[in-house]
Structures are given as structure tokens and as C-alpha cells.
Design an enzyme around this catalytic site. Structure first.
Site, PDB file in Angstrom:
ATOM      1  N   THR A  64       0.806  -1.224   0.000  1.00  0.00           N
ATOM      2  CA  THR A  64       0.000   0.000   0.000  1.00  0.00           C
ATOM      3  C   THR A  64       0.840   1.275   0.000  1.00  0.00           C
ATOM      4  OG1 THR A  64      -0.186  -0.017   2.416  1.00  0.00           O
ATOM      5  CG2 THR A  64      -1.888  -1.195   1.163  1.00  0.00           C
ATOM      6  N   TRP A  65       2.116   1.159  -0.304  1.00  0.00           N
ATOM      7  CA  TRP A  65       2.965   2.346  -0.340  1.00  0.00           C
ATOM      8  C   TRP A  65       2.398   3.405  -1.279  1.00  0.00           C
ATOM      9  CZ3 TRP A  65       6.025   3.865  -4.667  1.00  0.00           C
ATOM     10  CH2 TRP A  65       6.862   4.949  -4.422  1.00  0.00           C
ATOM     11  N   ASP A 119       0.090  -5.112   3.251  1.00  0.00           N
ATOM     12  CA  ASP A 119       1.343  -4.583   3.771  1.00  0.00           C
ATOM     13  C   ASP A 119       1.244  -3.070   3.859  1.00  0.00           C
ATOM     14  OD1 ASP A 119       4.166  -4.278   4.397  1.00  0.00           O
ATOM     15  OD2 ASP A 119       4.379  -3.605   2.321  1.00  0.00           O
ATOM     16  N   TYR A 123       4.225   5.380   5.187  1.00  0.00           N
ATOM     17  CA  TYR A 123       3.630   5.475   3.855  1.00  0.00           C
ATOM     18  C   TYR A 123       2.683   6.674   3.810  1.00  0.00           C
ATOM     19  CZ  TYR A 123       5.127   0.596   3.008  1.00  0.00           C
ATOM     20  OH  TYR A 123       5.847  -0.563   2.853  1.00  0.00           O
TER      21      TYR A 123
END
Length: 69
Positions: A20-21, A52, A57
Site C-alpha cells: 500500500t505504499w 502490507d 507510507y
């Protein structure tokens, strides 16, 4: 989808996860909640249950999207 048990937790997680960056906006695109929802819906349809994320992020933005989802 293949699954593996996560350590001694007894939780079965998919061998493929969703990173999910990109939701944090540092990837050159700002995502809207409906776009994130569509991606996570599709992941669920495919049997993916591992997401993740990390606090760095987008200054917690990815976690906010996931939480609202």
C-alpha cells in the site's frame, strides 16, 4: 490462492499480499477512497488477505485508507 500460517498465530495469510505504499501519494498519484476500495475489493475476490502497510507510507495516509475500507 495459496496460504501459509503466519508464525505461531494460527492465521492463514495469502502468499501474495497488497502493498500500500502507493496509497500514500508519494508515487506520483493521489488516490481517492473509492479507488483504494476497488483495489482492496479485487484483492479480496482473488483471495488475497495480506495487506502490507507502514506508518511511513504517506504520513499514515495508506493506513487511513485501509481503516476506512
Amino acid at each position: 490462492m495459496k496460504y501459509r500460517t503466519l508464525g505461531s498465530t494460527g492465521l492463514d495469510v495469502s502468499v501474495i499480499g497488497v502493498g500500500t505504499w502507493q496509497f500514500g501519494g508519494e508515487w506520483g498519484k493521489d488516490f481517492a477512497q473509492d479507488e483504494v476500495d476497488e483495489m482492496l475489493d479485487k484483492a479480496g475476490e482473488l483471495g488475497i488477505n495480506l495487506i502490507d502497510t507502514a506508518e511511513c507510507y504517506g504520513d499514515h495516509l495508506s493506513e487511513e485508507f485501509i481503516g476506512r475500507y
